[in-house]
Write a protein that holds these residues in place. Structure first.
Motif, PDB file in Angstrom:
ATOM      1  N   THR A   1       0.818  -1.218   0.000  1.00  0.00           N
ATOM      2  CA  THR A   1       0.000   0.000   0.000  1.00  0.00           C
ATOM      3  C   THR A   1       0.852   1.268   0.000  1.00  0.00           C
ATOM      4  N   ALA A   2       1.910   1.273   0.781  1.00  0.00           N
ATOM      5  CA  ALA A   2       2.740   2.485   0.840  1.00  0.00           C
ATOM      6  C   ALA A   2       3.334   2.806  -0.526  1.00  0.00           C
ATOM      7  N   LEU A   3       3.753   1.779  -1.266  1.00  0.00           N
ATOM      8  CA  LEU A   3       4.298   1.991  -2.605  1.00  0.00           C
ATOM      9  C   LEU A   3       3.208   2.480  -3.554  1.00  0.00           C
ATOM     10  N   TYR A   4       2.030   1.883  -3.441  1.00  0.00           N
ATOM     11  CA  TYR A   4       0.895   2.292  -4.275  1.00  0.00           C
ATOM     12  C   TYR A   4       0.559   3.765  -4.030  1.00  0.00           C
ATOM     13  N   LEU A   5       0.587   4.164  -2.774  1.00  0.00           N
ATOM     14  CA  LEU A   5       0.256   5.557  -2.447  1.00  0.00           C
ATOM     15  C   LEU A   5       1.348   6.510  -2.924  1.00  0.00           C
ATOM     16  N   TYR A   6       2.591   6.050  -2.829  1.00  0.00           N
ATOM     17  CA  TYR A   6       3.706   6.875  -3.321  1.00  0.00           C
ATOM     18  C   TYR A   6       3.544   7.122  -4.826  1.00  0.00           C
ATOM     19  N   GLU A   7       3.249   6.059  -5.561  1.00  0.00           N
ATOM     20  CA  GLU A   7       3.063   6.207  -7.013  1.00  0.00           C
ATOM     21  C   GLU A   7       1.837   7.067  -7.317  1.00  0.00           C
ATOM     22  N   MET A   8       0.794   6.874  -6.514  1.00  0.00           N
ATOM     23  CA  MET A   8      -0.427   7.655  -6.711  1.00  0.00           C
ATOM     24  C   MET A   8      -0.144   9.147  -6.547  1.00  0.00           C
ATOM     25  N   ALA A   9       0.667   9.466  -5.539  1.00  0.00           N
ATOM     26  CA  ALA A   9       0.948  10.873  -5.244  1.00  0.00           C
ATOM     27  C   ALA A   9       1.934  11.480  -6.229  1.00  0.00           C
ATOM     28  N   PHE A  10       3.034  10.781  -6.479  1.00  0.00           N
ATOM     29  CA  PHE A  10       4.134  11.442  -7.188  1.00  0.00           C
ATOM     30  C   PHE A  10       4.261  11.051  -8.655  1.00  0.00           C
ATOM     31  N   GLN A  11       3.564  10.011  -9.076  1.00  0.00           N
ATOM     32  CA  GLN A  11       3.549   9.696 -10.512  1.00  0.00           C
ATOM     33  C   GLN A  11       2.216  10.099 -11.127  1.00  0.00           C
ATOM     34  N   ASP A  12       1.127   9.752 -10.424  1.00  0.00           N
ATOM     35  CA  ASP A  12      -0.195  10.058 -10.975  1.00  0.00           C
ATOM     36  C   ASP A  12      -0.696  11.424 -10.515  1.00  0.00           C
ATOM     37  N   LEU A  13       0.044  12.053  -9.618  1.00  0.00           N
ATOM     38  CA  LEU A  13      -0.281  13.388  -9.104  1.00  0.00           C
ATOM     39  C   LEU A  13      -1.660  13.451  -8.462  1.00  0.00           C
ATOM     40  N   ARG A  14      -2.043  12.395  -7.764  1.00  0.00           N
ATOM     41  CA  ARG A  14      -3.310  12.382  -7.053  1.00  0.00           C
ATOM     42  C   ARG A  14      -3.012  12.525  -5.559  1.00  0.00           C
ATOM     43  N   MET A  15      -2.675  13.748  -5.170  1.00  0.00           N
ATOM     44  CA  MET A  15      -2.258  13.987  -3.783  1.00  0.00           C
ATOM     45  C   MET A  15      -3.414  13.758  -2.805  1.00  0.00           C
ATOM     46  N   GLY A  16      -4.607  14.168  -3.184  1.00  0.00           N
ATOM     47  CA  GLY A  16      -5.758  14.015  -2.297  1.00  0.00           C
ATOM     48  C   GLY A  16      -6.052  12.555  -2.010  1.00  0.00           C
ATOM     49  N   ARG A  17      -6.137  11.767  -3.068  1.00  0.00           N
ATOM     50  CA  ARG A  17      -6.459  10.351  -2.895  1.00  0.00           C
ATOM     51  C   ARG A  17      -5.343   9.628  -2.140  1.00  0.00           C
ATOM     52  N   ALA A  18      -4.103   9.983  -2.448  1.00  0.00           N
ATOM     53  CA  ALA A  18      -2.974   9.352  -1.759  1.00  0.00           C
ATOM     54  C   ALA A  18      -2.996   9.700  -0.269  1.00  0.00           C
ATOM     55  N   SER A  19      -3.362  10.942   0.057  1.00  0.00           N
ATOM     56  CA  SER A  19      -3.453  11.332   1.468  1.00  0.00           C
ATOM     57  C   SER A  19      -4.555  10.540   2.165  1.00  0.00           C
ATOM     58  N   ALA A  20      -5.680  10.362   1.474  1.00  0.00           N
ATOM     59  CA  ALA A  20      -6.773   9.572   2.061  1.00  0.00           C
ATOM     60  C   ALA A  20      -6.311   8.134   2.301  1.00  0.00           C
ATOM     61  N   GLY A  21      -5.604   7.579   1.332  1.00  0.00           N
ATOM     62  CA  GLY A  21      -5.082   6.218   1.481  1.00  0.00           C
ATOM     63  C   GLY A  21      -4.107   6.128   2.641  1.00  0.00           C
ATOM     64  N   ALA A  22      -3.279   7.166   2.795  1.00  0.00           N
ATOM     65  CA  ALA A  22      -2.301   7.168   3.885  1.00  0.00           C
ATOM     66  C   ALA A  22      -3.011   7.212   5.235  1.00  0.00           C
ATOM     67  N   LEU A  23      -4.101   7.971   5.300  1.00  0.00           N
ATOM     68  CA  LEU A  23      -4.847   8.034   6.562  1.00  0.00           C
ATOM     69  C   LEU A  23      -5.487   6.683   6.885  1.00  0.00           C
ATOM     70  N   ILE A  24      -6.002   6.015   5.856  1.00  0.00           N
ATOM     71  CA  ILE A  24      -6.589   4.685   6.077  1.00  0.00           C
ATOM     72  C   ILE A  24      -5.503   3.726   6.581  1.00  0.00           C
ATOM     73  N   LEU A  25      -4.350   3.774   5.922  1.00  0.00           N
ATOM     74  CA  LEU A  25      -3.248   2.899   6.329  1.00  0.00           C
ATOM     75  C   LEU A  25      -2.817   3.214   7.767  1.00  0.00           C
ATOM     76  N   PHE A  26      -2.758   4.517   8.079  1.00  0.00           N
ATOM     77  CA  PHE A  26      -2.395   4.946   9.434  1.00  0.00           C
ATOM     78  C   PHE A  26      -3.381   4.388  10.459  1.00  0.00           C
ATOM     79  N   ALA A  27      -4.664   4.468  10.121  1.00  0.00           N
ATOM     80  CA  ALA A  27      -5.697   3.979  11.048  1.00  0.00           C
ATOM     81  C   ALA A  27      -5.553   2.469  11.258  1.00  0.00           C
ATOM     82  N   ILE A  28      -5.310   1.749  10.185  1.00  0.00           N
ATOM     83  CA  ILE A  28      -5.150   0.289  10.289  1.00  0.00           C
ATOM     84  C   ILE A  28      -3.950  -0.049  11.177  1.00  0.00           C
ATOM     85  N   ILE A  29      -2.839   0.626  10.930  1.00  0.00           N
ATOM     86  CA  ILE A  29      -1.623   0.360  11.715  1.00  0.00           C
ATOM     87  C   ILE A  29      -1.870   0.700  13.186  1.00  0.00           C
ATOM     88  N   ALA A  30      -2.535   1.835  13.423  1.00  0.00           N
ATOM     89  CA  ALA A  30      -2.773   2.253  14.810  1.00  0.00           C
ATOM     90  C   ALA A  30      -3.629   1.218  15.541  1.00  0.00           C
TER      91      ALA A  30
END
Lengths: 292, 417
Positions: free
Chosen positions: A248-277
């Motif tokens: 997931t972290a790699l997918y979000l990195y590509e989403m943010a910096f290759q596909d330029l979808r910062m909003g969606r990548a941030s949402a994904g990061a928050l979901i991942l953060f919640a799962i880890i927490a």
């Protein structure tokens, strides 16, 4: 005034000393984190202005993005394997080396990958695991075996990544376990030996219970780092083949910096953060209960 | 007082410099390294001597170009002149990052660059001067073809399969040792997506329809194109693990569908290009292929927009030509073995070598289709690569995989069109 001075010696001085830390935390932690939370509710590529879209990014990821779920599955496999294989291995090695000659040298050797660049590690292992010309398959070929499609078969690629990551991480965890084992009183082992306890009994009945805090620490930190890790995977397989090692972290990195979808990548990061927490809290509780 | 004085000095000095006759230097960001850009750097020195306008060259690696530009823009340090891969253009134009060229320059571009002007055109608006052009063709190692009993490269896909099968050998472990055909392995997925584009175009089908609102990836033509690529692996003719980038220059692959820019790597690997033949995409008489391009554009927020466009025009026009009659950019591209679509430059350079000429012929004969300048192009091509890879690996049936891909791509298109 006298009472105030007694209650807080030095007046505001402690806050002044702490001010650089607060400023650093605010600038490099709170601010980016807050911005990331805000971005999760927007659609933004850094070329334009963020546009508020409410919870749509979360809805998309959770209800329509099959790849996101596939990467979560890969992440659990990766982090789980890292804990299940890596932690016992590090513990076993630490125990063995605690009784070996030249234990400092062994520990240094196993720690070496930690001071090596991920990119260098990835390239070396790519050469070793190359299907056609890799050292691993050449050696297997000498023994009459066809060898494995280490990095081109989806299942074997995940196995390879876990294997390399365990190799990379085992030295660090071993050092933590070694420090804990060194603090176990030698008297306990001597007494156990007098009672005829085998090395395994000594390990499982003396060492492990006493160093449980270290085991909890290493287990939890290994799991957390496994859930958010992607640098080695990016350099070694790029998430392939066919998304088999796309965590997931790699997918979000590509989403943010290759596909330029910062909003969606941030949402994904928050979901991942919640799962880890959530899983980290669960881990702590489970391990504490076992201790009780 | 001293701080005030320093601030005042900092404000005054640039103004004084401008008043002294020196225009503010322009910045130009390109992905070519210093060796590759050497002819261009000489030209920039000449341009400054001729006009008094300095142009500073910034090298930005290709893989980090877009991120660097984005970061620079957020920080207000973006270059005046960009050199962009065409598929990045749609997003940049959509967000108002790119300026439109002056009318006279737009006329020049349309007259000189033919269909390649499409690479710098987004939604009908031209945004820059096309520079490096890449075209995909079939590249064959004739020594391997002759060893297998064939004197000429294939003209159809069935012939390619037959020849590739004849060339392919396996080692004791059953792995491909010499591949009759090899796919190029690239992180962007271009190694399968670009040949797929070529096969799809040869079947007369566009990737998109209805102004990018729809995709044709579930069309029978797209399914057949994916199947053509997949059956090479499925039928044991090649393996996906054989990377054309490595294998072909090493003499370990007979054929690949590759762009012209790989010329020097092939020459370095094989020692010469004498026994390498470039031929049309093996898709029969109606073959088509893919071209993509870079283009020079100007940032819409550049305070020196007019000067930037003038520098771009000079570099790409006869004004910067030397005795050979080739423009500065044309000379630089030629020096690294890259193609230009600038008609005047191509005329001045005359006949190219045997390796390069078929690529130019494909451009001149209208056999090329431009890579679509669609929003989220890189993301969509990544999705295409995953889908085609899964078909090639036998994980999914071509029809089902391309159907799923079509729906996923139209989901992305729906956001923008």
């Amino acid at each position: 005034m006298a009472g105030r001075a007694l209650g807080r010696p030095g007046g505001n001085a402690p806050y002044w000393f702490l001010a650089p830390l607060f400023a650093f935390t605010g600038l490099f932690l709170v601010l980016p984190l807050g911005f990331s939370v805000y971005l999760a509710f927007t659609r933004w590529n850094p070329l334009g202005e963020p546009r508020w879209v409410g919870t749509r990014q979360f809805e998309y990821l959770l209800t329509r993005d099959d790849t996101f779920w596939a990467t979560l599955s890969n992440t659990f496999v990766f982090a789980g394997a890292l804990v299940v294989i890596g932690v016992p291995l590090a513990l076993g090695l630490a125990f063995v080396f605690s009784r070996a000659r030249g234990k400092a040298a062994w520990r240094a050797i196993y720690y070496l990958p930690q001071i090596t660049s991920f990119v260098a590690i990835a390239y070396i292992w790519q050469f070793v695991l190359d299907d056609r010309y890799g050292l691993a398959n050449r050696l297997l070929g000498l023994l009459g075996f066809r060898g494995f499609d280490w990095l081109t078969d989806p299942t074997m690629a995940m196995v390879s990544i876990v294997m390399v990551m365990v190799w990379y991480d085992v030295g660090k965890n071993m050092v933590v376990f070694s420090a804990a084992i060194e603090n176990v009183s030698k008297d306990l082992y001597e007494a156990a030996e007098l009672d005829g306890a085998s090395a395994w009994i000594q390990f499982s009945r003396i060492t492990v219970p006493i160093i449980r805090p270290a085991v909890v620490f290493v287990t939890v930190t290994s799991f957390i780092s496994g859930m958010g890790f992607f640098a080695l995977i990016l350099a070694m397989t790029g998430g392939g083949p066919r998304g088999a090692t796309e965590v997931t972290a790699l997918y979000l990195y590509e989403m943010a910096f290759q596909d330029l979808r910062m909003g969606r990548a941030s949402a994904g990061a928050l979901i991942l953060f919640a799962i880890i927490a959530v899983l980290t809290v669960l881990q702590f509780r489970l391990l504490r209960e076992r201790k009780a | 007082m001293s701080r005030l004085a320093t601030t005042a000095l900092a404000l005054v000095l640039p103004v004084a410099a401008l008043a002294d006759g020196h225009a503010a230097p322009l910045t130009m960001a390109m992905h070519y390294n210093q060796d590759q850009a050497a002819p261009l750097l000489e030209c920039l020195a000449d341009y400054e001597a001729e006009t008094g306008q300095a142009v500073e060259y910034q090298q930005v690696s290709y893989g980090e170009y877009l991120q660097t530009v984005l970061t620079g823009r957020i920080g207000g340090t973006q270059p005046d002149i960009y050199h962009l891969y065409s598929i990045w253009g749609a997003q940049m134009a959509d967000n108002g990052v790119l300026a439109e060229p002056p009318a006279a320059l737009a006329d020049f571009i349309r007259a000189e660059y033919g269909t390649t002007a499409d690479a710098a055109t987004i939604d009908g608006t031209l945004y820059g001067v096309p520079t490096e052009v890449s075209v995909y063709m079939l590249v064959s190692n004739m020594a391997l073809l002759r060893d297998a009993g064939y004197d000429a490269p294939p003209a159809t896909w069935d012939e390619l399969r037959e020849i590739a099968e004849a060339i392919t050998t396996r080692n004791d472990q059953g792995r491909v040792e010499t591949a009759g055909f090899a796919f190029a392995e690239s992180s962007s997925g271009a190694g399968v997506v670009h040949p797929f584009y070529a096969l799809l175009a040869s079947r007369g089908m566009d990737v998109y329809a209805d102004g990018f609102a729809e995709a044709n990836l579930d069309s029978p033509e797209a399914v057949a194109a994916a199947r053509d690529l997949a059956t090479l692996v499925d039928d044991g003719i090649t393996e996906k693990s054989v990377d054309a980038y490595d294998a072909f220059p090493a003499g370990g692959a007979g054929m690949m569908v590759m762009a012209n820019w790989y010329k020097s790597a092939i020459e370095d690997g094989l020692g010469s290009l004498d026994d390498v033949v470039v031929s049309p995409i093996p898709a029969g008489d109606d073959w088509k292929t893919l071209q993509y391009a870079f283009f020079m554009g100007v940032d819409s927020d550049s305070p020196n927009g007019d000067a930037a466009w003038e520098a771009v025009r000079w570099l790409n026009s006869a004004d910067s030509a030397d005795d050979s009659g080739v423009s500065c950019m044309g000379r630089m591209l030629s020096s690294i073995g890259a193609l230009t679509a600038n008609a005047s430059d191509n005329a001045a350079m005359g006949e190219a070598d045997a390796f390069t000429q078929p690529f130019l012929d494909a451009l001149a004969d209208g056999r090329t289709v431009s890579q679509p300048n669609v929003m989220q192009a890189a993301e969509i091509e990544g999705m295409m690569a995953d889908a085609i890879d899964s078909v090639i690996a036998g994980d999914a049936d071509a029809e089902a995989a391309m159907g799923d891909l079509d729906r996923a791509v139209e989901d992305v298109l729906f956001e923008f069109y």
